[in-house]
Design a protein around this motif. Structure first.
Motif, PDB file in Angstrom:
ATOM      1  N   UNK A 201       8.735  -0.437 -14.422  1.00  0.00           N
ATOM      2  CA  UNK A 201       7.791  -0.711 -13.331  1.00  0.00           C
ATOM      3  C   UNK A 201       7.742  -2.205 -13.009  1.00  0.00           C
ATOM      4  N   UNK A 202       7.788  -3.042 -14.041  1.00  0.00           N
ATOM      5  CA  UNK A 202       7.776  -4.492 -13.810  1.00  0.00           C
ATOM      6  C   UNK A 202       9.012  -4.916 -13.035  1.00  0.00           C
ATOM      7  N   UNK A 203      10.168  -4.440 -13.438  1.00  0.00           N
ATOM      8  CA  UNK A 203      11.411  -4.822 -12.759  1.00  0.00           C
ATOM      9  C   UNK A 203      11.417  -4.318 -11.321  1.00  0.00           C
ATOM     10  N   UNK A 204      10.881  -3.138 -11.071  1.00  0.00           N
ATOM     11  CA  UNK A 204      10.781  -2.654  -9.687  1.00  0.00           C
ATOM     12  C   UNK A 204       9.902  -3.590  -8.852  1.00  0.00           C
ATOM     13  N   UNK A 205       8.816  -4.107  -9.435  1.00  0.00           N
ATOM     14  CA  UNK A 205       7.977  -5.064  -8.695  1.00  0.00           C
ATOM     15  C   UNK A 205       8.727  -6.375  -8.465  1.00  0.00           C
ATOM     16  N   UNK A 206       9.497  -6.832  -9.468  1.00  0.00           N
ATOM     17  CA  UNK A 206      10.277  -8.054  -9.304  1.00  0.00           C
ATOM     18  C   UNK A 206      11.310  -7.907  -8.188  1.00  0.00           C
ATOM     19  N   UNK A 207      11.901  -6.736  -8.086  1.00  0.00           N
ATOM     20  CA  UNK A 207      12.954  -6.500  -7.095  1.00  0.00           C
ATOM     21  C   UNK A 207      12.413  -6.208  -5.706  1.00  0.00           C
ATOM     22  N   UNK A 208      11.102  -6.031  -5.578  1.00  0.00           N
ATOM     23  CA  UNK A 208      10.513  -5.618  -4.305  1.00  0.00           C
ATOM     24  C   UNK A 208      10.083  -6.801  -3.444  1.00  0.00           C
ATOM     25  N   UNK A 209      10.975  -7.735  -3.243  1.00  0.00           N
ATOM     26  CA  UNK A 209      10.759  -8.805  -2.263  1.00  0.00           C
ATOM     27  C   UNK A 209      12.121  -9.373  -1.866  1.00  0.00           C
TER      28      UNK A 209
ATOM     29  N   UNK B 137      13.626 -12.174  -2.303  1.00  0.00           N
ATOM     30  CA  UNK B 137      14.397 -12.898  -3.319  1.00  0.00           C
ATOM     31  C   UNK B 137      14.800 -11.977  -4.465  1.00  0.00           C
ATOM     32  N   UNK B 138      13.865 -11.207  -4.951  1.00  0.00           N
ATOM     33  CA  UNK B 138      14.138 -10.324  -6.072  1.00  0.00           C
ATOM     34  C   UNK B 138      15.139  -9.239  -5.751  1.00  0.00           C
ATOM     35  N   UNK B 139      15.178  -8.810  -4.510  1.00  0.00           N
ATOM     36  CA  UNK B 139      16.118  -7.756  -4.118  1.00  0.00           C
ATOM     37  C   UNK B 139      17.560  -8.182  -4.364  1.00  0.00           C
ATOM     38  N   UNK B 140      17.822  -9.479  -4.281  1.00  0.00           N
ATOM     39  CA  UNK B 140      19.184  -9.991  -4.474  1.00  0.00           C
ATOM     40  C   UNK B 140      19.496 -10.348  -5.926  1.00  0.00           C
ATOM     41  N   UNK B 141      18.473 -10.437  -6.777  1.00  0.00           N
ATOM     42  CA  UNK B 141      18.753 -10.902  -8.135  1.00  0.00           C
ATOM     43  C   UNK B 141      18.252  -9.993  -9.245  1.00  0.00           C
ATOM     44  N   UNK B 142      17.450  -9.003  -8.929  1.00  0.00           N
ATOM     45  CA  UNK B 142      16.946  -8.092  -9.958  1.00  0.00           C
ATOM     46  C   UNK B 142      17.446  -6.680  -9.694  1.00  0.00           C
ATOM     47  N   UNK B 143      17.744  -5.952 -10.773  1.00  0.00           N
ATOM     48  CA  UNK B 143      18.351  -4.628 -10.670  1.00  0.00           C
ATOM     49  C   UNK B 143      17.567  -3.616 -11.499  1.00  0.00           C
ATOM     50  N   UNK B 144      16.692  -2.853 -10.870  1.00  0.00           N
ATOM     51  CA  UNK B 144      15.905  -1.867 -11.615  1.00  0.00           C
ATOM     52  C   UNK B 144      16.723  -0.687 -12.132  1.00  0.00           C
ATOM     53  N   UNK B 145      18.013  -0.615 -11.782  1.00  0.00           N
ATOM     54  CA  UNK B 145      18.865   0.478 -12.250  1.00  0.00           C
ATOM     55  C   UNK B 145      19.547   0.162 -13.573  1.00  0.00           C
ATOM     56  N   UNK B 146      19.468  -1.092 -14.023  1.00  0.00           N
ATOM     57  CA  UNK B 146      20.064  -1.489 -15.300  1.00  0.00           C
ATOM     58  C   UNK B 146      19.024  -2.280 -16.087  1.00  0.00           C
TER      59      UNK B 146
ATOM     60  N   UNK C 234      18.780  -2.764 -19.352  1.00  0.00           N
ATOM     61  CA  UNK C 234      19.195  -3.325 -20.646  1.00  0.00           C
ATOM     62  C   UNK C 234      18.899  -4.817 -20.778  1.00  0.00           C
ATOM     63  N   UNK C 235      19.264  -5.671 -19.827  1.00  0.00           N
ATOM     64  CA  UNK C 235      18.962  -7.089 -20.022  1.00  0.00           C
ATOM     65  C   UNK C 235      17.463  -7.396 -20.013  1.00  0.00           C
ATOM     66  N   UNK C 236      16.700  -6.627 -19.273  1.00  0.00           N
ATOM     67  CA  UNK C 236      15.250  -6.822 -19.211  1.00  0.00           C
ATOM     68  C   UNK C 236      14.584  -6.395 -20.520  1.00  0.00           C
ATOM     69  N   UNK C 237      15.080  -5.318 -21.093  1.00  0.00           N
ATOM     70  CA  UNK C 237      14.532  -4.862 -22.375  1.00  0.00           C
ATOM     71  C   UNK C 237      14.841  -5.862 -23.480  1.00  0.00           C
TER      72      UNK C 237
END
Length: 150
Positions: free
Chosen positions: A16-24, A26-35, A37-40
Motif C-alpha cells: 500500500x505504501x509503494x502504491x501511494x509512492x507511485x501515485x504521482x 514523479x513516483x510513477x516514473x521511479x517506483x514499481x508496486x509490481x516488484x 522485493x527492494x522495498x521489503x
C-alpha cells in the motif's frame, strides 16, 4: 483524526505504501508496486534502525497515508538533533481532507518529543502545491538542495 490511526508501518503495509509512492507524476516514473522485493529489503533496514520511524495512517486498518521520520544527530547547532521528514503521501481518496496536515503535525510533535531542535524536509521543485502545503504548516524555504544520482 478520530477516524484515523497513526502507527508504525508493518511489513504487510509495504504494498500500500509503494502504491501511494507511485501515485504521482514523479513516483510513477521511479517506483514499481509490481516488484516489492527492494522495498521489503529497505523496510527491514528502516524497521531495525532506532533513528528511523516509518508510519502509516490507517482507516479501517487500511493504509491511507504515510511518512518517514529520520532522527539525525549532528554537531551543527550545538549538537542539535534534527528530524528529517521524507516520503509524505496521502491516498488520492483522502487528499484535501486535512489528513496530510494532521499527519505532519503528528510528525512535528513526535520529533519534538524525541528531542529534535528542528524539523526539515525536501520537496521536488516541481511540486509547487506541496510547497504551499508545507508553507501553510510553518515551514520556510531556507536552502537550495543538490543531489547526485549514483
Amino acid at each position: 483524526m478520530s477516524d484515523y490511526t497513526i502507527r508504525r508501518a508493518r511489513r504487510e503495509d509495504i504494498g500500500a505504501i509503494v502504491r501511494m509512492l507511485a501515485d504521482d507524476q514523479l513516483g510513477a516514473a521511479r517506483d514499481d508496486p509490481h516488484n516489492l522485493a527492494p522495498y521489503l529489503s529497505a523496510f527491514e533496514q528502516i524497521d531495525a534502525d532506532p533513528n528511523q520511524l516509518l508510519v502509516v495512517v490507517t482507516a479501517d486498518d487500511e493504509p491511507v497515508g504515510t511518512l518517514q521520520l529520520t532522527l539525525i544527530p549532528g554537531l551543527a547547532r550545538r549538537g542539535a538533533l534534527r528530524g528529517q521528514v521524507e516520503a509524505v503521501r496521502i491516498h488520492a481518496d483522502h487528499r484535501g481532507s486535512g489528513l496530510g496536515s494532521d499527519l505532519m503535525h503528528w510528525a512535528i510533535d513526535e520529533a519534538r518529543q524525541r528531542g529534535c531542535a528542528l524539523v526539515q524536509l525536501t520537496s521536488d521543485v516541481s511540486r509547487t502545491g506541496a510547497h504551499r502545503f508545507y508553507e501553510r504548516l510553518g515551514f520556510v524555504p531556507s536552502h537550495t538542495g543538490f543531489k547526485l544520482t549514483l
